[in-house]
Design a protein around this motif. Structure first.
Motif, short mmCIF file in Angstrom:
data_model
loop_
_atom_site.label_atom_id
_atom_site.label_comp_id
_atom_site.label_asym_id
_atom_site.label_seq_id
_atom_site.Cartn_x
_atom_site.Cartn_y
_atom_site.Cartn_z
N THR A 1 -30.76 83.29 -57.05
CA THR A 1 -30.09 83.88 -58.11
C THR A 1 -30.84 83.51 -59.85
O THR A 1 -31.84 83.07 -59.22
N ALA A 2 -30.07 83.47 -60.29
CA ALA A 2 -30.73 84.02 -61.79
C ALA A 2 -31.73 82.08 -62.09
O ALA A 2 -32.85 81.93 -62.41
N SER A 3 -30.71 81.29 -61.89
CA SER A 3 -30.41 79.95 -62.11
C SER A 3 -31.88 79.12 -61.28
O SER A 3 -32.86 78.30 -61.60
N GLU A 4 -31.88 79.71 -59.67
CA GLU A 4 -33.05 79.87 -58.91
C GLU A 4 -34.29 79.67 -59.37
O GLU A 4 -35.93 79.53 -59.58
N LYS A 5 -34.13 81.57 -59.85
CA LYS A 5 -35.62 81.99 -60.50
C LYS A 5 -35.95 80.83 -61.20
O LYS A 5 -38.03 81.10 -61.63
N LEU B 1 -40.33 77.81 -63.50
CA LEU B 1 -40.74 76.96 -64.98
C LEU B 1 -41.79 75.43 -64.11
O LEU B 1 -43.25 74.76 -64.36
N LEU B 2 -41.39 75.34 -62.43
CA LEU B 2 -42.78 74.13 -61.56
C LEU B 2 -43.58 74.96 -61.75
O LEU B 2 -44.54 74.14 -61.36
N ASP B 3 -43.54 76.08 -61.06
CA ASP B 3 -44.85 77.11 -60.71
C ASP B 3 -45.91 77.01 -62.12
O ASP B 3 -46.53 76.37 -61.99
N MET B 4 -45.03 76.97 -63.48
CA MET B 4 -45.46 77.16 -64.24
C MET B 4 -45.88 75.51 -64.60
O MET B 4 -47.88 75.40 -64.82
N SER B 5 -45.95 74.45 -64.32
CA SER B 5 -45.93 73.03 -64.72
C SER B 5 -47.17 72.70 -63.46
O SER B 5 -48.05 72.22 -63.60
N LEU C 1 -57.06 66.15 -56.15
CA LEU C 1 -55.79 65.11 -56.89
C LEU C 1 -55.30 66.16 -57.99
O LEU C 1 -55.68 66.81 -58.59
N HIS C 2 -54.31 66.29 -57.43
CA HIS C 2 -53.58 67.46 -58.83
C HIS C 2 -51.97 66.52 -59.46
O HIS C 2 -51.23 66.06 -58.52
N VAL C 3 -52.32 66.85 -60.58
CA VAL C 3 -50.62 66.22 -61.26
C VAL C 3 -50.41 67.20 -62.10
O VAL C 3 -50.91 68.14 -62.71
N PRO C 4 -49.03 67.48 -62.06
CA PRO C 4 -48.58 68.48 -62.50
C PRO C 4 -48.79 68.21 -64.19
O PRO C 4 -48.23 67.19 -64.69
N ALA C 5 -47.96 69.39 -65.12
CA ALA C 5 -48.05 69.05 -65.90
C ALA C 5 -46.56 69.34 -66.59
O ALA C 5 -45.45 69.36 -66.25
N GLN C 6 -46.77 67.91 -67.16
CA GLN C 6 -44.95 67.62 -67.54
C GLN C 6 -44.90 68.46 -68.66
O GLN C 6 -43.78 68.35 -69.40
N ARG C 7 -45.95 68.75 -70.10
CA ARG C 7 -45.43 69.15 -71.18
C ARG C 7 -46.71 70.49 -70.90
O ARG C 7 -47.63 70.13 -70.65
N ALA D 1 -34.93 67.00 -60.25
CA ALA D 1 -33.34 68.22 -60.64
C ALA D 1 -33.71 69.26 -60.84
O ALA D 1 -33.19 70.26 -60.13
N LEU D 2 -34.90 69.43 -61.38
CA LEU D 2 -35.28 71.17 -60.85
C LEU D 2 -35.88 71.54 -59.97
O LEU D 2 -35.97 72.68 -59.89
N THR D 3 -36.40 70.82 -58.91
CA THR D 3 -36.85 71.02 -57.73
C THR D 3 -35.78 71.24 -56.88
O THR D 3 -35.39 72.85 -55.96
N GLU D 4 -34.59 70.71 -57.36
CA GLU D 4 -33.10 70.22 -55.85
C GLU D 4 -32.74 72.50 -56.60
O GLU D 4 -32.32 73.24 -55.78
#
Length: 231
Positions: free
Chosen positions: A146-150, A155-159, A170-176, A225-228
């Motif tokens: 869905t649009a919200s899932e997309k 955004l998770l991929d960008m992070s 070691l990988h730490v996703p970007a918070q900003r 929440a973003l992952t959910e």
């Protein structure tokens, strides 16, 4: 060789498979090049003349329809490899989304070097298979989510892609992070309208899942929440 010793992506790029002597030989074949936002590095359907490692910045890979419409089919981030080794023709155009620095090699020279160094060929195969996995996941995103899932998945991929890598394990996703895409480009990339993209960003901001300090900046406030939401 000194530039390789201080390279920001040395431990993540395909040349990580080489020892110091081999790195020196590869370095002698290449050159650093700065690319400004909007500048093309490779052109679709042209002779495949060069390949490159991305050191800094973000570039897009695009194809065009007969009437000139552009479709983004891939994005290259620091440590990614761009170009088509062992191919006579470029299948996509590569254009800088942001100011970028790349390590450029003649495609013929690189092909010859890769054939002589199985470790490098193996690394290329690993990258190719990883890209295939990402393409399959992207087909799932475009076809079923869905649009919200997309938006959440995007955004998770960008992070993840803008995350800090302190070492190879070691990988730490970007918070900003700062999006290299306009809202219209995000819409085109995800198969949505710009209005839908804007609504989804606003909803995530209202729900305190993300923050939007500026039009291009994104802060991940609630990663769980973003992952959910990404499904």
């Amino acid at each position: 060789m000194a530039s390789c010793d201080t390279c920001l992506v040395r431990n993540r790029a395909i040349c990580a498979a080489l020892d110091n002597r081999e790195i020196a030989a590869l370095s002698a074949m290449g050159r650093r090049r700065s690319v400004t936002a909007g500048e093309s590095l490779i052109w679709e359907d042209d002779d495949s003349l060069l390949v490159a490692n991305v050191i800094e910045g973000v570039l897009k890979m695009t194809t065009s329809t007969a009437d000139g419409r552009e479709q983004i089919v891939g994005v290259a981030y620091p440590s990614d490899f761009i170009g088509r080794p062992f191919s006579q023709t470029s299948q996509t155009s590569v254009v800088a989304l942001t100011d970028a620095r790349v390590c450029v090699f003649s495609r013929n020279d690189f092909d010859r070097f890769a054939r002589e160094h199985p470790e490098l060929e193996h690394k290329l195969l690993e990258r190719t298979l990883a890209e295939l996995d990402r393409t399959r996941a992207w087909m799932m995103l475009l076809g079923r989510k869905t649009a919200s899932e997309k938006i959440a998945t995007f955004l998770l991929d960008m992070s993840d892609r803008f995350g800090n890598v302190g070492c190879t394990t070691l990988h730490v996703p970007a918070q900003r992070f700062t999006l290299p895409f306009s809202r219209q480009q995000v819409a085109d990339l995800l198969g949505l309208t710009i209005e839908t993209v804007s609504r989804q960003f606003t909803r995530l901001k209202i729900d305190r899942v993300i923050g939007l300090p500026s039009r291009r900046e994104v802060e991940v406030i609630d990663r769980h929440a973003l992952t959910e939401l990404a499904g």
